[in-house]
Design a protein around this motif. Structure first.
Motif, PDB file in Angstrom:
ATOM      1  N   LYS A 103       0.852  -1.208   0.000  1.00 13.14           N
ATOM      2  CA  LYS A 103       0.000   0.000   0.000  1.00 13.14           C
ATOM      3  C   LYS A 103       0.880   1.248   0.000  1.00 13.14           C
ATOM      4  O   LYS A 103       0.619   2.213  -0.725  1.00 13.14           O
ATOM      5  N   HIS A 108      -2.049   5.827  -4.136  1.00  8.58           N
ATOM      6  CA  HIS A 108      -3.460   5.884  -4.541  1.00  8.58           C
ATOM      7  C   HIS A 108      -3.724   5.105  -5.840  1.00  8.58           C
ATOM      8  O   HIS A 108      -4.830   5.071  -6.342  1.00  8.58           O
ATOM      9  N   TRP A 109      -2.674   4.519  -6.411  1.00 10.35           N
ATOM     10  CA  TRP A 109      -2.830   3.814  -7.693  1.00 10.35           C
ATOM     11  C   TRP A 109      -3.556   2.485  -7.503  1.00 10.35           C
ATOM     12  O   TRP A 109      -3.664   1.981  -6.396  1.00 10.35           O
ATOM     13  N   LYS A 110      -3.991   1.943  -8.584  1.00  8.49           N
ATOM     14  CA  LYS A 110      -4.543   0.590  -8.594  1.00  8.49           C
ATOM     15  C   LYS A 110      -3.679  -0.262  -9.541  1.00  8.49           C
ATOM     16  O   LYS A 110      -3.151   0.259 -10.526  1.00  8.49           O
ATOM     17  N   ASP A 112      -2.805  -2.847 -12.430  1.00 10.43           N
ATOM     18  CA  ASP A 112      -3.430  -3.390 -13.653  1.00 10.43           C
ATOM     19  C   ASP A 112      -3.246  -4.907 -13.693  1.00 10.43           C
ATOM     20  O   ASP A 112      -4.017  -5.616 -14.311  1.00 10.43           O
ATOM     21  N   THR A 145      -7.369  -8.784  -4.921  1.00 12.99           N
ATOM     22  CA  THR A 145      -8.675  -8.113  -4.796  1.00 12.99           C
ATOM     23  C   THR A 145      -8.522  -6.768  -4.089  1.00 12.99           C
ATOM     24  O   THR A 145      -9.290  -5.846  -4.317  1.00 12.99           O
ATOM     25  N   ASP A 146      -7.508  -6.662  -3.238  1.00 15.22           N
ATOM     26  CA  ASP A 146      -7.271  -5.390  -2.538  1.00 15.22           C
ATOM     27  C   ASP A 146      -6.727  -4.313  -3.474  1.00 15.22           C
ATOM     28  O   ASP A 146      -7.044  -3.138  -3.342  1.00 15.22           O
ATOM     29  N   PHE A 147      -5.872  -4.741  -4.402  1.00 16.33           N
ATOM     30  CA  PHE A 147      -5.155  -3.722  -5.181  1.00 16.33           C
ATOM     31  C   PHE A 147      -5.527  -3.640  -6.666  1.00 16.33           C
ATOM     32  O   PHE A 147      -5.147  -2.681  -7.331  1.00 16.33           O
ATOM     33  N   LEU A 148      -6.230  -4.643  -7.174  1.00 16.64           N
ATOM     34  CA  LEU A 148      -6.499  -4.645  -8.630  1.00 16.64           C
ATOM     35  C   LEU A 148      -7.518  -3.581  -9.038  1.00 16.64           C
ATOM     36  O   LEU A 148      -8.507  -3.351  -8.331  1.00 16.64           O
ATOM     37  N   ALA A 149      -7.248  -2.994 -10.177  1.00 12.66           N
ATOM     38  CA  ALA A 149      -8.222  -2.064 -10.756  1.00 12.66           C
ATOM     39  C   ALA A 149      -9.296  -2.886 -11.467  1.00 12.66           C
ATOM     40  O   ALA A 149      -9.049  -4.041 -11.849  1.00 12.66           O
ATOM     41  N   GLU A 150     -10.434  -2.271 -11.688  1.00 14.67           N
ATOM     42  CA  GLU A 150     -11.500  -2.977 -12.394  1.00 14.67           C
ATOM     43  C   GLU A 150     -11.006  -3.320 -13.809  1.00 14.67           C
ATOM     44  O   GLU A 150     -10.384  -2.490 -14.468  1.00 14.67           O
ATOM     45  N   ALA A 202     -14.221  -6.373  -9.788  1.00 11.91           N
ATOM     46  CA  ALA A 202     -14.172  -5.377  -8.702  1.00 11.91           C
ATOM     47  C   ALA A 202     -15.513  -5.239  -7.960  1.00 11.91           C
ATOM     48  O   ALA A 202     -16.093  -4.148  -7.910  1.00 11.91           O
TER      49      ALA A 202
END
Ligand SMILES: C[S@@+](CC[C@H](N)C(=O)[O-])C[C@H]1O[C@@H](n2cnc3c(N)ncnc32)[C@H](O)[C@@H]1O
Length: 812
Positions: A103, A108-110, A112, A145-150, A202
């Motif tokens: 984190k 603040h990024w997600k 890919d 699931t915590d960090f992946l972007a949609e 997501a």
């Protein structure tokens, strides 16, 4: 044995070497490269989290394929040496601390893409490890699931086990597309596969049960398999040829070597395990220490036991032989072959030794079969290659083709049964043989001589059969010939008493056939008791001509009886151009014309004798297409042909001309030089015309304009070499195209490079002149210190050239 390994698992295979070459930290890099080649997720990503990343080859690949300025975060229990363009840290991915560190880096990024190649170290608690791998996957999914972007992707390694399907089910709940694949660089023996999950949904809330191992792998609460029993009692173990054994999640399998000695199924151990260990178990094992001390237990045997997956045929056999020896020493063989027994009393060995013998027999048979197949293929390829070369070099004449087809080609005497079969004659040939057809393939041990004798016999028979067929076909086509044959047979019967006793019947037949083909005349039968001179005298064409007339009279009768059709078949002496006219002309006129031609032919044969053997045909000098008949090669013959064509001379005139003092020479008792001289100079000089001379000149010009054989060959060679170069290029580019380690761009670049290189003309090598003096005089090899092409020249020549140059300069 060529040592080809690092240790059991990490053998020095091509991916290992390639990774070293390309600077990747592990061969695993290629798995990601190949996955990315298939799905192309890296190029589209800007933020990547690599879970279980040590030593870091996936991070290296990510840094290479992702766009510049991308964020790559790698984490592992083990330390990772710094990687340019990647942030790495040491942590356990199942911990909260790890999540917090990610984190802190991702801010603040997600992400890919989240990659996971985690595998717990395979140790003693391997069942637990396997379970942990599935758990590790679930843990990595939790992080994903915590960090992946949609819409993001999750790529994970999964071991094929009973946990595999539950895992897939969970993935499918969270991603729009889930695909399992095994990249080529992943060893087949490895149970690992990779699951590529794309299009992260997501969801706002994820059911905690999806990520809870206790829930997902609920049925795993079954009792842990008994590892001890499994490994140390291989006999009891069920062999599974397909798939993986239940609970067998690791692929590296080791077994104490004593088990290999004890087993009754050595083959399944060699096939199913990676290593036979000589390690003394705690507390010691007597059998193992004895085994270690045996002199049969050589270093080579130990090396073979180190990695059973790389055993070659030789090593495999050595190990089995060693096992039998050791078993004998350990008294494991119940009975040996009786010494004096006529091999009736066979040793009663452990039952699996029989299996071993069968296996060995099978192996031997397979080897024999492959060797046989290889030999056959090599032969065929060689034959094809030669044929192609000959064709390309324009060295094949129709005659040679015929001979090759019959297996008589100068360089290849292989008799092709296939071809005979095509002709439908194979059965005949086989029936004619004493041996049954099958024995051909069965009898492998025949010596080459026997083979070639057989070949020769078969060839003879084949030739006979083909010749018969040829005769049949010819007879069918030429009914007139058939009639003639009948007549001849009748006549032969009548004249049998006069046949030349010195000749074998075969020879006679041959000659008769030759006569049929060459002259097509029914010669005046010659009584066998005539003197040599007399028979030579009657051999003259003029007498044969009489026969022809007789024959033609008969033909005319036949024609009158309405057998015109048959006559048309007889085109031996017909000229192309005339055929149309002849069809329309009345029969008598046709006859005259035919007579003239036949006589002209006879004349030409006669002239053949007196004109140094040049074949001359006195037909129409022009062919149907208006070109000159190339067979007329003397001005005299041409003049004669022209005079006949214009009607200036009749066949009777030619016959009269043919009967002169030069037409027959009694050469008995004359010295050879005299006969030669006579042949050259004492011959009839026939008047030639200007037109005939011009025609012959034109013909010679046409002949000279044709490229000579050497030029054709050189052209053929050039073509052949070009084709070879092309083939080489094709192979090279195919190899490159198949190289999975290269990206498409790299491949295209490499191929383009090869092509441009091939297109460039190589500069001609300069020939260095080496003066033959001192050490160079009389040397047979390359002179010292001279590289490339060289030519030894005489010092004199060099001086002369210099002198010439000096003189030329002075004159200027
Ligand atoms: C096959 S290696 C990964 C190779 C890596 N993908 C590469 O290309 O270099 C598996 C890694 O998983 C790591 N690992 C196993 N359990 C882990 C855990 N709980 N947390 C972090 N890393 C773990 C091991 O330390 C090991 O380095």
């Amino acid at each position: 044995m060529a040592i080809q390994k690092k240790h059991g698992k990490g053998r020095l295979d091509k991916w290992y070497r390639l990774a070293k070459e390309k600077g990747y930290r592990a061969r695993a890099a290629f798995k990601l490269i190949q996955l990315n080649q298939k799905y192309g997720f890296l190029e589209k990503s800007r933020v990547c989290i690599d879970l279980c990343a040590a030593p870091g080859s996936w991070c290296q690949v990510a840094a290479e394929y992702m766009p510049a300025q991308s964020l790559i975060i790698g984490v592992d229990l083990s330390p990772i040496k710094p990687i340019p363009r990647a942030i790495t840290f040491q942590s356990d991915i199942t911990t909260e601390k790890c999540r917090a560190t990610i984190k802190s880096h991702i801010k603040h990024w997600k992400a890919d893409i989240v990659l996971h190649d985690g595998a717990p170290n395979v140790g003693a608690a391997w069942v637990q490890d396997a379970f942990s791998q599935a758990e590790l996957v679930l843990e990595s999914l939790r992080l994903a699931t915590d960090f992946l972007a949609e819409g993001g992707s999750f790529v994970t390694k999964v071991f094929r086990s009973k946990d595999y399907n539950p895992l897939l089910w969970v993935f499918k709940q969270l991603f729009t597309s889930v695909e399992a694949t095994k990249p080529p660089s992943s060893r087949n023996v490895s149970a690992e596969i990779f699951v590529v999950c794309r299009g992260y949904k997501a969801p706002k809330r994820i059911d905690p049960k999806f990520l809870d191992p206790k829930h997902v792998f609920a049925e795993l609460s079954a009792p842990t398999p008994n590892y001890e029993a499994k490994v140390f009692n291989p006999e009891k173990k069920k062999r599974k040829r397909e798939g993986y054994e239940e609970g067998d999640y690791t692929q590296f399998k080791e077994l104490p070597v004593t088990e290999f000695i004890n087993t009754t199924d050595p083959i399944s151990i060699l096939g199913g395990y990676n290593k036979l260990s000589f390690q003394q178990p705690p507390g010691g094992d007597l059998a193992m220490s004895t085994l270690e001390r045996l002199e049969d237990t050589t270093e080579e045997i130990r090396t073979c036991c180190e990695d059973l997956k790389v055993l070659g045929k030789k090593e495999f056999r050595n190990l089995l032989r060693w096992r039998i020896k050791v078993r004998e020493k350990f008294g494991l063989v119940v009975k040996k072959k009786t010494q004096e027994g006529d091999a009736e009393e066979v040793a009663e060995v452990a039952p699996m030794d029989e299996e071993l013998a069968i296996q060995e027999d099978l192996m031997r048979m397979r080897e024999q079969e492959t060797a046989k197949g290889k030999k056959q293929r090599r032969k065929e390829n060689e034959k094809k290659r030669k044929e192609i070369v000959r064709l390309q070099m324009n060295m094949t004449t129709p005659m040679e083709i015929g001979m090759e087809q019959l297996g008589m080609g100068g360089d290849d005497t292989t008799f092709s049964l296939k071809r005979v079969d095509r002709e439908g004659a194979r059965d005949k040939v086989i029936n004619a043989r004493d041996l049954p057809a099958e024995s051909e393939s069965e009898d492998d041990s025949e010596s080459e001589d026997e083979e070639s004798d057989d070949e020769a016999d078969r060839l003879e028979r084949e030739l006979d059969t083909l010749y018969e067929k040829y005769q049949e076909r010819k007879e069918d086509k030429d009914s007139k010939l058939r009639a003639k044959k009948n007549r001849k047979e009748y006549e032969k019967d009548e004249w049998d008493g006069f046949s030349d006793e010195n000749k074998g019947s075969d020879e006679e037949e041959e000659e008769e056939q030759e006569d049929e083909e060459m002259v097509d005349s029914n010669t005046v039968p010659r009584p066998g008791n005539l003197s040599n001179n007399a028979s030579l005298f009657f051999d003259q064409d003029i007498f044969q001509g009489l026969g022809v007339e007789e024959d033609d009279e008969e033909e005319e009768e036949e024609q009158e009886e309405g057998k015109e059709e048959e006559d048309q078949g007889d085109n031996i002496f017909e000229m192309d151009e005339d055929s149309d006219v002849e069809e329309k002309a009345p029969a008598s006129k046709q006859k005259n014309k035919k007579d003239a031609k036949k006589n002209a032919k006879k004349d030409s044969e006669w002239e053949d004798e007196s004109d140094e053997g040049e074949p001359v045909d006195l037909g129409d000098p022009k062919k149907a297409n208006g070109q000159l008949d190339i067979d007329i090669i003397t001005a005299e013959a041409m003049a004669l042909a022209q005079s006949m064509a214009t009607g200036e001379k009749k066949s009777t005139d030619i016959i009269d001309d043919g009967f002169n003092r030069f037409s027959f020479r009694d050469v008995d008792g004359l010295p050879e030089w005299f006969i030669d001289d006579e042949g050259k100079h004492s011959k009839m000089v026939r008047p030639t015309t200007k037109a005939a001379a011009a025609a012959i000149r034109e013909k010679m010009r046409a002949i000279n304009a044709r490229p000579i054989k050497k030029v054709m060959e050189a052209k053929g060679r050039k073509k052949y070499k070009a084709a070879q170069r092309l083939e080489k290029l094709r192979k090279k580019s195919a190899l490159l195209a198949d190289d999975e380690a290269l990206s498409e761009r790299d491949k295209a670049g490499a191929i383009a490079k090869i092509m441009s290189k091939a297109g460039k003309k190589r500069p001609k090598q300069e020939v260095k002149l080496v003066v033959a003096k001192g050490a160079n005089r009389g040397i047979s090899g390359r002179p010292k210190g001279v590289k490339g092409k060289y030519k030894i020249v005489d010092a004199r020549m060099k001086k002369d050239i210099r002198a010439e140059k000096r003189l030329a300069k002075k004159k200027k």
